[in-house]
Motif scaffolding. Structure first.
Motif, PDB file in Angstrom:
ATOM      1  N   ILE A 161       0.829  -1.202   0.000  1.00 40.12           N
ATOM      2  CA  ILE A 161       0.000   0.000   0.000  1.00 40.12           C
ATOM      3  C   ILE A 161       0.867   1.257   0.000  1.00 40.12           C
ATOM      4  CG2 ILE A 161      -1.493   1.391   1.516  1.00 40.12           C
ATOM      5  CD1 ILE A 161      -3.125  -0.623   0.082  1.00 40.12           C
ATOM      6  N   ASN A 162       1.935   1.231   0.787  1.00 40.89           N
ATOM      7  CA  ASN A 162       2.833   2.388   0.900  1.00 40.89           C
ATOM      8  C   ASN A 162       3.924   2.408  -0.161  1.00 40.89           C
ATOM      9  OD1 ASN A 162       2.189   4.054   3.514  1.00 40.89           O
ATOM     10  ND2 ASN A 162       1.913   1.923   4.102  1.00 40.89           N
ATOM     11  N   GLN A 163       3.970   1.335  -0.956  1.00 41.16           N
ATOM     12  CA  GLN A 163       4.924   1.221  -2.078  1.00 41.16           C
ATOM     13  C   GLN A 163       6.378   1.377  -1.627  1.00 41.16           C
ATOM     14  OE1 GLN A 163       3.172   4.192  -4.730  1.00 41.16           O
ATOM     15  NE2 GLN A 163       2.185   2.569  -5.883  1.00 41.16           N
ATOM     16  N   GLN A 164       6.677   0.797  -0.485  1.00 41.75           N
ATOM     17  CA  GLN A 164       8.058   0.765  -0.012  1.00 41.75           C
ATOM     18  C   GLN A 164       8.231  -0.361   0.996  1.00 41.75           C
ATOM     19  OE1 GLN A 164       8.718   4.714   1.509  1.00 41.75           O
ATOM     20  NE2 GLN A 164       7.413   4.421   3.278  1.00 41.75           N
ATOM     21  N   GLU A 165       9.454  -0.928   1.001  1.00 41.06           N
ATOM     22  CA  GLU A 165       9.723  -2.083   1.865  1.00 41.06           C
ATOM     23  C   GLU A 165       9.803  -1.693   3.344  1.00 41.06           C
ATOM     24  OE1 GLU A 165      11.512  -1.378  -0.833  1.00 41.06           O
ATOM     25  OE2 GLU A 165      11.073  -3.030  -2.199  1.00 41.06           O
ATOM     26  N   ILE A 166      10.228  -0.450   3.615  1.00 39.13           N
ATOM     27  CA  ILE A 166      10.342  -0.001   5.008  1.00 39.13           C
ATOM     28  C   ILE A 166       9.063   0.720   5.410  1.00 39.13           C
ATOM     29  CG2 ILE A 166      11.600   1.476   6.619  1.00 39.13           C
ATOM     30  CD1 ILE A 166      14.114   0.987   4.970  1.00 39.13           C
ATOM     31  N   ILE A 167       8.378   0.205   6.404  1.00 39.78           N
ATOM     32  CA  ILE A 167       7.130   0.812   6.858  1.00 39.78           C
ATOM     33  C   ILE A 167       7.310   1.371   8.262  1.00 39.78           C
ATOM     34  CG2 ILE A 167       5.581  -0.540   5.386  1.00 39.78           C
ATOM     35  CD1 ILE A 167       5.172  -2.489   7.633  1.00 39.78           C
ATOM     36  N   LYS A 168       6.794   2.558   8.465  1.00 36.70           N
ATOM     37  CA  LYS A 168       6.891   3.215   9.770  1.00 36.70           C
ATOM     38  C   LYS A 168       5.644   2.878  10.578  1.00 36.70           C
ATOM     39  CE  LYS A 168       9.815   7.034   8.203  1.00 36.70           C
ATOM     40  NZ  LYS A 168      11.015   6.478   8.850  1.00 36.70           N
ATOM     41  N   VAL A 169       5.812   2.058  11.591  1.00 33.46           N
ATOM     42  CA  VAL A 169       4.680   1.628  12.415  1.00 33.46           C
ATOM     43  C   VAL A 169       5.224   1.116  13.750  1.00 33.46           C
ATOM     44  CG1 VAL A 169       4.694  -0.734  11.484  1.00 33.46           C
ATOM     45  CG2 VAL A 169       2.569   0.205  12.408  1.00 33.46           C
ATOM     46  N   THR A 170       4.477   1.372  14.810  1.00 26.00           N
ATOM     47  CA  THR A 170       4.885   0.883  16.125  1.00 26.00           C
ATOM     48  C   THR A 170       4.272  -0.494  16.388  1.00 26.00           C
ATOM     49  OG1 THR A 170       2.990   1.861  17.275  1.00 26.00           O
ATOM     50  CG2 THR A 170       4.952   3.257  16.999  1.00 26.00           C
ATOM     51  N   HIS A 171       4.872  -1.212  17.334  1.00 27.42           N
ATOM     52  CA  HIS A 171       4.342  -2.519  17.714  1.00 27.42           C
ATOM     53  C   HIS A 171       2.918  -2.367  18.265  1.00 27.42           C
ATOM     54  CE1 HIS A 171       8.611  -4.412  18.254  1.00 27.42           C
ATOM     55  NE2 HIS A 171       8.498  -3.675  17.159  1.00 27.42           N
ATOM     56  N   GLN A 172       2.664  -1.274  18.973  1.00 24.53           N
ATOM     57  CA  GLN A 172       1.341  -1.046  19.546  1.00 24.53           C
ATOM     58  C   GLN A 172       0.298  -0.826  18.453  1.00 24.53           C
ATOM     59  OE1 GLN A 172       0.356  -1.060  23.114  1.00 24.53           O
ATOM     60  NE2 GLN A 172      -1.391  -1.462  21.794  1.00 24.53           N
ATOM     61  N   GLN A 173       0.674  -0.082  17.399  1.00 24.01           N
ATOM     62  CA  GLN A 173      -0.279   0.165  16.312  1.00 24.01           C
ATOM     63  C   GLN A 173      -0.628  -1.129  15.589  1.00 24.01           C
ATOM     64  OE1 GLN A 173      -1.988   3.125  15.388  1.00 24.01           O
ATOM     65  NE2 GLN A 173      -3.081   1.446  14.418  1.00 24.01           N
ATOM     66  N   ILE A 174       0.367  -1.983  15.378  1.00 22.50           N
ATOM     67  CA  ILE A 174       0.092  -3.287  14.757  1.00 22.50           C
ATOM     68  C   ILE A 174      -0.856  -4.090  15.641  1.00 22.50           C
ATOM     69  CG2 ILE A 174       1.095  -5.472  13.994  1.00 22.50           C
ATOM     70  CD1 ILE A 174       3.722  -3.933  13.487  1.00 22.50           C
ATOM     71  N   SER A 181      -2.284  -8.178  21.563  1.00 20.47           N
ATOM     72  CA  SER A 181      -1.491  -7.379  22.499  1.00 20.47           C
ATOM     73  C   SER A 181      -0.126  -7.017  21.910  1.00 20.47           C
ATOM     74  CB  SER A 181      -1.289  -8.139  23.806  1.00 20.47           C
ATOM     75  OG  SER A 181      -0.387  -9.206  23.618  1.00 20.47           O
ATOM     76  N   ARG A 182       0.452  -5.939  22.421  1.00 22.31           N
ATOM     77  CA  ARG A 182       1.769  -5.489  21.967  1.00 22.31           C
ATOM     78  C   ARG A 182       2.838  -6.547  22.272  1.00 22.31           C
ATOM     79  NH1 ARG A 182       6.096  -3.762  24.011  1.00 22.31           N
ATOM     80  NH2 ARG A 182       5.227  -3.665  26.110  1.00 22.31           N
ATOM     81  N   VAL A 183       2.702  -7.212  23.422  1.00 20.62           N
ATOM     82  CA  VAL A 183       3.672  -8.244  23.820  1.00 20.62           C
ATOM     83  C   VAL A 183       3.706  -9.369  22.786  1.00 20.62           C
ATOM     84  CG1 VAL A 183       4.232  -9.980  25.559  1.00 20.62           C
ATOM     85  CG2 VAL A 183       3.469  -7.708  26.276  1.00 20.62           C
ATOM     86  N   VAL A 184       2.536  -9.798  22.349  1.00 18.94           N
ATOM     87  CA  VAL A 184       2.438 -10.872  21.341  1.00 18.94           C
ATOM     88  C   VAL A 184       3.089 -10.419  20.033  1.00 18.94           C
ATOM     89  CG1 VAL A 184       0.834 -12.164  19.861  1.00 18.94           C
ATOM     90  CG2 VAL A 184       0.410 -11.995  22.328  1.00 18.94           C
ATOM     91  N   ILE A 185       2.773  -9.191  19.607  1.00 18.99           N
ATOM     92  CA  ILE A 185       3.324  -8.668  18.351  1.00 18.99           C
ATOM     93  C   ILE A 185       4.849  -8.572  18.427  1.00 18.99           C
ATOM     94  CG2 ILE A 185       3.466  -6.626  16.866  1.00 18.99           C
ATOM     95  CD1 ILE A 185       0.928  -8.347  16.490  1.00 18.99           C
ATOM     96  N   SER A 186       5.363  -8.041  19.527  1.00 23.17           N
ATOM     97  CA  SER A 186       6.820  -7.907  19.683  1.00 23.17           C
ATOM     98  C   SER A 186       7.508  -9.268  19.602  1.00 23.17           C
ATOM     99  CB  SER A 186       7.149  -7.224  21.008  1.00 23.17           C
ATOM    100  OG  SER A 186       6.654  -5.897  21.028  1.00 23.17           O
TER     101      SER A 186
END
Length: 210
Positions: A161-174, A181-186
């Motif tokens: 969607i962002n047309q780039q391999e590097i995406i700016k996003v926090t673990h909490q947002q994911i 939970s953030r712990v699971v994502i991390s």
């Protein structure tokens, strides 16, 4: 506005419809991370996406969000169309994924254009079909995929969607988007990095496997 509209929709709408949208539509530029439709709102204007990307989210009774699908250039939201035609409250939240340009069209034109323009009717029906398919895919990922598979798919979709391999996003947002939970994502991000599928950076993630 006409040039942007034609770039996004010339292959979808006939000239007469594009001319009418140009006359009555309002071009709106929205920064990344802004809500453009909120749950419980009455939708007065329907957005046509000419640049950028929007994520469509659902909310449960506890206020936790779940990502349903993304919209890109040339799209509109079928659930927004339903609210417009039925004059009901929105059941989704729409948030810009990156800086986005929209053409806002008054909802009273929906029925008129459905009767007047064949391409508009096709666009509306195709939007319903596409968004339904995407929601069924979302249900399938929740029902049949492990969380690490869901996470990898989410990262790949976001990179495309962002047309780039590097995406700016926090673990909490994911965690918000995937309703976990953030712990699971991390923990799972570390696992995916160990498998060579991603590379973790400060407040961003490089997707190596697209």
């Amino acid at each position: 506005m006409e040039a942007e509209l034609k770039n996004a929709y010339h292959f979808i709408f006939e000239e007469e419809l594009i001319d009418e949208i140009t006359r009555i539509g309002v071009l709106k530029k929205v920064p990344s991370g802004e809500k453009i439709i909120e749950i419980g709102d009455y939708v007065k204007m329907m957005p046509l996406l000419v640049e950028g990307a929007i994520k469509i989210l659902r909310e449960d009774k506890d206020g936790d969000e779940l990502l349903l699908y993304f919209l890109e250039r040339g799209d509109t939201c079928a659930m927004t169309l339903s609210c417009c035609l039925g004059e009901t409250k929105s059941e989704i939240r729409a948030v810009t994924e990156k800086e986005t340009k929209l053409i806002m069209v008054p909802i009273e034109k929906m029925e008129e254009w459905t009767a007047k323009y064949k391409t508009w009717r096709h666009f509306v029906f195709e939007s319903y079909h596409t968004r339904l398919s995407e929601m069924l895919e979302t249900i399938d990922t929740i029902a049949f995929m492990n969380m690490d598979e869901r996470l990898m798919r989410y990262l790949q979709d976001k990179a495309k969607i962002n047309q780039q391999e590097i995406i700016k996003v926090t673990h909490q947002q994911i965690a918000y988007d995937l309703h976990t939970s953030r712990v699971v994502i991390s923990r799972l991000l570390k696992k995916l990095e160990g498998e060579g599928k991603i590379k973790l950076q400060r407040n961003s993630i490089e997707v190596l496997e697209l």
